[in-house]
Structures are given as structure tokens and as C-alpha cells.
Write a protein that holds these residues in place. Structure first.
Motif, PDB file in Angstrom:
ATOM      1  N   GLU A  43      14.478 -26.118 -37.605  1.00  0.00           N
ATOM      2  CA  GLU A  43      15.474 -26.199 -36.533  1.00  0.00           C
ATOM      3  C   GLU A  43      14.797 -26.354 -35.169  1.00  0.00           C
ATOM      4  OE1 GLU A  43      16.985 -24.473 -40.122  1.00  0.00           O
ATOM      5  OE2 GLU A  43      15.332 -23.776 -38.835  1.00  0.00           O
ATOM      6  N   GLU A  44      13.688 -25.630 -34.978  1.00  0.00           N
ATOM      7  CA  GLU A  44      12.963 -25.731 -33.708  1.00  0.00           C
ATOM      8  C   GLU A  44      12.360 -27.118 -33.539  1.00  0.00           C
ATOM      9  OE1 GLU A  44      11.638 -20.997 -33.556  1.00  0.00           O
ATOM     10  OE2 GLU A  44      10.289 -22.531 -34.363  1.00  0.00           O
ATOM     11  N   ARG A  45      11.829 -27.661 -34.602  1.00  0.00           N
ATOM     12  CA  ARG A  45      11.260 -29.019 -34.542  1.00  0.00           C
ATOM     13  C   ARG A  45      12.339 -30.033 -34.165  1.00  0.00           C
ATOM     14  NH1 ARG A  45      10.881 -32.850 -38.837  1.00  0.00           N
ATOM     15  NH2 ARG A  45       9.436 -34.549 -38.346  1.00  0.00           N
ATOM     16  N   ALA A  46      13.535 -29.884 -34.778  1.00  0.00           N
ATOM     17  CA  ALA A  46      14.638 -30.795 -34.480  1.00  0.00           C
ATOM     18  C   ALA A  46      15.062 -30.673 -33.017  1.00  0.00           C
ATOM     19  CB  ALA A  46      15.818 -30.506 -35.404  1.00  0.00           C
ATOM     20  N   GLU A  47      15.104 -29.449 -32.512  1.00  0.00           N
ATOM     21  CA  GLU A  47      15.493 -29.220 -31.117  1.00  0.00           C
ATOM     22  C   GLU A  47      14.504 -29.884 -30.158  1.00  0.00           C
ATOM     23  OE1 GLU A  47      15.786 -25.545 -27.895  1.00  0.00           O
ATOM     24  OE2 GLU A  47      15.582 -25.081 -30.039  1.00  0.00           O
ATOM     25  N   ILE A  48      13.215 -29.716 -30.423  1.00  0.00           N
ATOM     26  CA  ILE A  48      12.191 -30.302 -29.548  1.00  0.00           C
ATOM     27  C   ILE A  48      12.233 -31.830 -29.622  1.00  0.00           C
ATOM     28  CG2 ILE A  48       9.685 -30.527 -29.201  1.00  0.00           C
ATOM     29  CD1 ILE A  48       9.545 -27.566 -30.281  1.00  0.00           C
ATOM     30  N   THR A  50      14.830 -33.679 -30.239  1.00  0.00           N
ATOM     31  CA  THR A  50      16.022 -34.138 -29.508  1.00  0.00           C
ATOM     32  C   THR A  50      15.776 -34.117 -27.997  1.00  0.00           C
ATOM     33  OG1 THR A  50      17.464 -33.297 -31.260  1.00  0.00           O
ATOM     34  CG2 THR A  50      18.481 -33.701 -29.111  1.00  0.00           C
ATOM     35  N   LEU A  51      15.122 -33.052 -27.520  1.00  0.00           N
ATOM     36  CA  LEU A  51      14.784 -32.960 -26.088  1.00  0.00           C
ATOM     37  C   LEU A  51      13.874 -34.113 -25.668  1.00  0.00           C
ATOM     38  CD1 LEU A  51      14.073 -29.203 -25.219  1.00  0.00           C
ATOM     39  CD2 LEU A  51      15.620 -30.759 -24.020  1.00  0.00           C
ATOM     40  N   ALA A  60      10.412 -31.357 -23.403  1.00  0.00           N
ATOM     41  CA  ALA A  60      10.141 -31.003 -24.802  1.00  0.00           C
ATOM     42  C   ALA A  60       8.909 -30.118 -24.898  1.00  0.00           C
ATOM     43  CB  ALA A  60       9.955 -32.275 -25.626  1.00  0.00           C
ATOM     44  N   ARG A  63       9.702 -26.585 -23.670  1.00  0.00           N
ATOM     45  CA  ARG A  63      10.474 -25.825 -24.660  1.00  0.00           C
ATOM     46  C   ARG A  63       9.582 -25.419 -25.830  1.00  0.00           C
ATOM     47  NH1 ARG A  63      13.219 -21.896 -26.021  1.00  0.00           N
ATOM     48  NH2 ARG A  63      14.619 -22.112 -27.801  1.00  0.00           N
TER      49      ARG A  63
END
Length: 355
Positions: A43-48, A50-51, A60, A63
Motif C-alpha cells: 500500500e505504501e509503495r502504491a501511495e508513493i 501515485t504521488l 514522493a 513521503r
């Protein structure tokens, strides 16, 4: 920062590759023997990611710093525990980029300098693909036999005796048929298949022979390299012959007994048979098999499948192979293993005399 090439990694005693990619990346493919100590969760990888795409690289990276900072002590502790057990951790990520550099830097600041794999997994894959063709310049002893004749068990026993076995079904994590993934985890993809094939060949590199099963070119999700297909066709062939009763016994033990109480068992069986049904033209045979399935008469189901589907297909494929065959009865696995071991030793002696 200490750095290491793929070749140096493979020569290192007690090396433990430490994969710092996310769990989903690790599950898809990794260096055999690696442990996953991820810098980011999925989930953290996906968030970064996307940023990075929607905002900026700087946002990115900031974060990523916020996410990783609290994790650093525990992450380094996990890697240190590998070292404390007498192993040699080697850090890697996808291409030897920011993630592995960051972890290697944290380790160095903590007084625990550990090497980072140059080029990461991508360099490893390139290396093994370059090496595989030359590693397959061997002679093959190839096991043939109808479904249920005991080929997999024979290979396992021979491997236990230290013989140079390549178990392609084990490497592919698929039994090589429509029912091949039954009761197993997802089949390995091409990257994992190639990596495990390389690892196996690396282990048996001193032998001029390999012992393998006459598998189809595609096994589950993976395709064998052309060099291996050629090796198989030019090999020394051994046909395992076995009674129908013993074949049904083995297949029932392997496919039915371990899973019959599982909720998914009958559903999976019916779904798999639909694929077989599409290839069967004999309507009477289809009706008989469907009746056996409806009655949950699994032994009759297995025997009908063998007689009407698997055996005719196998007989057709056997015509692809030229040259002499050894014939061995495999009703009793111990005796079959002993006879195949004797053939292997004789062929090994012949090879030594020629060289």
C-alpha cells in the motif's frame, strides 16, 4: 558503500540475498533463497507511486522519507539477525536503485557495512539468461511414462541419492496437466522458473548428465528453453511401465485424499474437467466420466480419464522421440529407482571412458 556483482554473489559462501522490494514484488519473482525485508508495504509503495505520477518526484521522496524513518531500527535489526547467524546478507531491489542504496547506507551509518547487489534483480536475471544455454550442454537421461507411472516420485528418490535431477514440475510449481495446479500454490511465472532452473543447474554443474522427465514445452505458466527441449529429445530414454491399478492408486493418493475434505475440491474438479471435456470427442466417454464425478466415485473418474484422455495423448506424444528405450516396471518404486540408478552409473562410466 560496498557493492557486489551477480557473479560474486553466486560464489559467496552462506550468502542470503535480502530483497527490500515490496511483498507483492517479492512474491512475483525473486532470487532463490532470498528473504523479503521490505522498505515499503504494498500500500505504501502504491501511495508513493501515485504521488510521483500525479504530484512530483520531490513529493514522493519526502513521503517515502516519512514512511521509512520510523522503520529503520527494526529493519536494520532484521538484517543484522541474518548476519549474526553466520550468513552474508546482500541487499538488492529491482535494479539496484534508490531502495537498495538507502538500506545499504542506513547499514553503513549503523556500523554494519553490507554489500549491495549491482544492478539488482534485473542484473541477476540478465546474468542467468546469458548463462543458461551453456549450462545445458549436457547429456540427459529422460523418464517417460503414462500419467501415474511414478515419474515424479522416482525423480525425488534419485535426487535424495545425490543424482543430478532436474524436477521441472517442482521448479514450475505445476504438475504439467490440466489438473496440474490442483491443491498447489499459484504456478511460478517465467522469471521464477528460469531462476530456479539456473539454481538447480548451478548445484549439479559438475555432472555431465541431467535426469529429467519428458515434460511438454509449457509447464503451467512457464516455457522451457529451447536448449532443454533439444537436450530432452537427444537423451537416453527410459520408459516406466505400470499397472492401471497402481496408477489409479497413486493419482488418488496425490490428487484426491489430501484435499477431499476441502470445500473447493469438487468445484475445482468440475472446473478442471470442463477443460478436458472440450478436447474429448467421445460423447459416451464424457457421459461416463460425468456420472463418476456426480457419484463421487473418484477412482472410476481417474481411470476413465486415463483411458479416454491422458493415455491416447501420451501415446501420440511418444512418437516425437527417436532412438532406443530402456523399459522398467514401476509398480514398485524402490526397484525402479534401483534400476534407473544402475543405468545412470553405467552411462556415467561410458562418459568417463570417452573423456
Amino acid at each position: 558503500m560496498k557493492e557486489m556483482s551477480v557473479e560474486q554473489l553466486l560464489k559467496l559462501d552462506r550468502a542470503v540475498p535480502v530483497d527490500v522490494r515490496s511483498p507483492i514484488e517479492f512474491r512475483e519473482f525473486n532470487i532463490p533463497g532470498a528473504v523479503n525485508i521490505p522498505l515499503f508495504t504494498d500500500e505504501e509503495r502504491a501511495e508513493i507511486g501515485t504521488l510521483y505520477k500525479q504530484t512530483s518526484g520531490d513529493a514522493a521522496r519526502w513521503r517515502a522519507m516519512e514512511i521509512v524513518s520510523p522503520k529503520i531500527p527494526q529493519l536494520l535489526k532484521q538484517i543484522k539477525s541474518i548476519k549474526d547467524k553466520g550468513n552474508e546478507p546482500v541487499i538488492y531491489c529491482w535494479r539496484g536503485g534508490t531502495r537498495s542504496k538507502s538500506v545499504a547506507t542506513f547499514l553503513q551509518f549503523a556500523g554494519l557495512p553490507m554489500p549491495r547487489l549491482i544492478g539488482g534483480y534485473r542484473a541477476y536475471r540478465q546474468y542467468i539468461l546469458e548463462k543458461l544455454p551453456s549450462m545445458l550442454k549436457k547429456k540427459a537421461i529422460v523418464l517417460h511414462g503414462l500419467t501415474g507411472s511414478g515419474k515424479t516420485e522416482v525423480l525425488s528418490r534419485l535426487s535424495e541419492q545425490g543424482m543430478p535431477v532436474i524436477d521441472l514440475e517442482l521448479i514450475a510449481r505445476h504438475r504439467g496437466s490440466i489438473f496440474g495446479s490442483f491443491g498447489q500454490e499459484n504456478p511460478h511465472n517465467q522469471k521464477m522458473f528460469d531462476a530456479l532452473l539456473f539454481q538447480t543447474l548451478h548445484t549439479i554443474q559438475e555432472s555431465p548428465f541431467v535426469i529429467m522427465e519428458a515434460e511438454s514445452k509449457r509447464i503451467g505458466k512457464a516455457v522451457q528453453p529451447e536448449e532443454l527441449i533439444h537436450l530432452k529429445k537427444e537423451g537416453i530414454h527410459i520408459q516406466l511401465d505400470c499397472s492401471m491399478e497402481q496408477r489409479v492408486n497413486r493419482l488418488s493418493t496425490e490428487y484426491v485424499k489430501p484435499y477431499i475434505q476441502e470445500e473447493w475440491f469438487n468445484v475445482k474438479l468440475e472446473e478442471s474437467f470442463i477443460l478436458v471435456k472440450k478436447r474429448l470427442r467421445d460423447k459416451e466417454a464424457i457421459a461416463l466420466i460425468e456420472d463418476a464425478l456426480l457419484q463421487k466415485d473418484y477412482r472410476r473418474f481417474i481411470q476413465l480419464l486415463l483411458e479416454t484422455y491422458y493415455d491416447p495423448r501420451y501415446t501420440f506424444k511418444l512418437n516425437e522421440y527417436d532412438g532406443p528405450f530402456y523399459y522398467i516396471n514401476s509398480d514398485h518404486i524402490d526397484k525402479a529407482v534401483e534400476e534407473i540408478a544402475d543405468i545412470y552409473k553405467k552411462e556415467e562410466e561410458k562418459e568417463k571412458m570417452l573423456n
